[in-house]
Design a protein around this motif. Structure first.
Motif, short mmCIF file in Angstrom:
data_model
loop_
_atom_site.label_atom_id
_atom_site.label_comp_id
_atom_site.label_asym_id
_atom_site.label_seq_id
_atom_site.Cartn_x
_atom_site.Cartn_y
_atom_site.Cartn_z
N PHE A 36 0.86 -1.18 0.00
CA PHE A 36 0.00 0.00 0.00
C PHE A 36 0.90 1.23 0.00
O PHE A 36 2.12 1.11 0.11
N VAL A 37 0.29 2.41 -0.14
CA VAL A 37 1.05 3.66 -0.10
C VAL A 37 0.76 4.31 1.26
O VAL A 37 -0.32 4.87 1.46
N PRO A 38 1.70 4.21 2.20
CA PRO A 38 1.46 4.78 3.53
C PRO A 38 1.25 6.29 3.48
O PRO A 38 1.89 6.99 2.69
N HIS A 64 -7.87 3.73 -8.76
CA HIS A 64 -8.38 2.64 -7.93
C HIS A 64 -7.30 1.64 -7.54
O HIS A 64 -7.44 0.92 -6.57
N HIS A 65 -6.21 1.59 -8.27
CA HIS A 65 -5.16 0.63 -7.98
C HIS A 65 -4.46 0.90 -6.65
O HIS A 65 -4.06 -0.03 -5.95
N PHE A 66 -4.32 2.18 -6.29
CA PHE A 66 -3.58 2.51 -5.08
C PHE A 66 -4.45 2.38 -3.84
O PHE A 66 -5.62 2.72 -3.83
N ARG A 67 -3.85 1.87 -2.79
CA ARG A 67 -4.54 1.81 -1.50
C ARG A 67 -3.66 2.50 -0.46
O ARG A 67 -2.45 2.44 -0.54
N SER A 68 -4.32 3.13 0.50
CA SER A 68 -3.57 3.85 1.53
C SER A 68 -3.58 3.10 2.86
O SER A 68 -3.10 3.63 3.87
N GLU A 69 -4.09 1.89 2.85
CA GLU A 69 -4.08 1.02 4.02
C GLU A 69 -3.61 -0.36 3.58
O GLU A 69 -3.71 -0.70 2.39
N PRO A 70 -3.14 -1.18 4.50
CA PRO A 70 -2.72 -2.53 4.11
C PRO A 70 -3.88 -3.27 3.44
O PRO A 70 -5.04 -3.09 3.82
N PRO A 71 -3.57 -4.10 2.47
CA PRO A 71 -4.63 -4.83 1.77
C PRO A 71 -5.24 -5.92 2.65
O PRO A 71 -4.61 -6.38 3.60
N ALA A 72 -6.44 -6.30 2.30
CA ALA A 72 -7.09 -7.42 2.99
C ALA A 72 -6.38 -8.72 2.62
O ALA A 72 -5.67 -8.79 1.62
N ALA A 73 -6.61 -9.75 3.41
CA ALA A 73 -6.03 -11.05 3.11
C ALA A 73 -6.57 -11.59 1.78
O ALA A 73 -5.84 -12.22 1.02
N VAL A 74 -7.85 -11.34 1.50
CA VAL A 74 -8.46 -11.76 0.24
C VAL A 74 -9.18 -10.54 -0.35
O VAL A 74 -10.04 -9.95 0.30
N THR A 75 -8.81 -10.16 -1.57
CA THR A 75 -9.43 -9.03 -2.24
C THR A 75 -10.12 -9.51 -3.51
O THR A 75 -9.49 -10.12 -4.37
N VAL A 76 -11.42 -9.24 -3.58
CA VAL A 76 -12.22 -9.59 -4.75
C VAL A 76 -12.51 -8.30 -5.51
O VAL A 76 -13.05 -7.35 -4.94
N GLN A 77 -12.11 -8.24 -6.77
CA GLN A 77 -12.43 -7.11 -7.63
C GLN A 77 -13.37 -7.61 -8.71
O GLN A 77 -13.00 -8.46 -9.52
N LEU A 78 -14.60 -7.09 -8.71
CA LEU A 78 -15.61 -7.51 -9.66
C LEU A 78 -15.80 -6.43 -10.72
O LEU A 78 -15.97 -5.26 -10.39
N ALA A 114 -19.07 -0.27 3.20
CA ALA A 114 -18.41 -1.15 2.24
C ALA A 114 -17.04 -1.51 2.79
O ALA A 114 -16.37 -0.71 3.41
N HIS A 115 -16.64 -2.73 2.56
CA HIS A 115 -15.33 -3.18 3.01
C HIS A 115 -14.40 -3.17 1.81
O HIS A 115 -14.14 -4.19 1.20
N ALA A 116 -13.95 -1.98 1.44
CA ALA A 116 -13.14 -1.86 0.24
C ALA A 116 -11.65 -1.99 0.53
O ALA A 116 -10.90 -2.39 -0.32
N HIS A 117 -11.22 -1.64 1.72
CA HIS A 117 -9.80 -1.71 2.07
C HIS A 117 -9.69 -1.88 3.57
O HIS A 117 -10.66 -1.85 4.28
N GLY A 118 -8.49 -2.01 4.06
CA GLY A 118 -8.29 -1.92 5.48
C GLY A 118 -7.60 -3.07 6.16
O GLY A 118 -7.52 -3.09 7.37
#
Length: 171
Positions: A36-38, A64-78, A114-118
């Motif tokens: 992620f990008v701290p 949408h590619h960048f996240r500012s928090e650590p990714p989830a263990a499983v990420t589903v992109q639909l 929504a559980h989009a990141h975290g």
């Protein structure tokens, strides 16, 4: 310093900043390294690239590619684009939400439920075109592309991804 990363943000920026490298390239390199990008990298990046903090933050939050928090263990992109919608992605989205107890956000920051990141166990993200229009509906699970996904196929894919995530967590 951000407790979720071992490297100080200034050092992280210094390591990936190279002459001629664009902001996007640096952000990708940072995210590739730590997942992620701290938020602590925004100020050093802005200073080093002679940009405002708002410009750097804007790029991070726009793509949408960048996240500012650590990714989830499983990420589903639909995929929620037109071709996938016409082949049932909205019904699949409803199944996924029911199955997981999470919700998709249409946009990254628009839904506090929504559980989009975290960094949690599961993240659901809407994306717009995975390039599989002829094989829709399509989704990715932890970056692996899957096409012609049915509710039953999703359940099997999620079970496999969850097993892998639990195994990696235990290691």
């Amino acid at each position: 310093m951000d407790e979720t990363i071992a490297t100080a943000p200034d050092e992280l920026v210094r390591r990936h900043l190279q002459p001629g490298r664009t902001l996007l390239a640096v952000l990708h390199a940072i995210q590739d390294e730590v997942g992620f990008v701290p938020s602590g990298t925004v100020v050093p990046l802005a200073k080093a690239m002679n940009l405002s903090r708002a410009e750097v933050h804007g790029v991070i939050t726009y793509y949408h590619h960048f996240r500012s928090e650590p990714p989830a263990a499983v990420t589903v992109q639909l995929c929620r684009a037109e071709a996938c919608r016409s082949m049932g992605s909205e019904a699949l989205a409803q199944h996924i939400e029911t199955r997981t107890g999470c919700r998709f956000a249409q946009h990254r920051h628009d839904d506090p439920h929504a559980h989009a990141h975290g960094g949690g166990p599961l993240a659901l993200e809407s994306v717009y075109c995975l390039g599989q229009c002829a094989l829709s509906p399509a989704l990715t699970i932890n970056g692996t592309l899957h096409a012609k996904v049915t509710p039953q196929k999703f359940d099997a894919l999620l079970a496999a991804a969850t097993t892998v995530a639990h195994t990696e967590e235990a290691a």
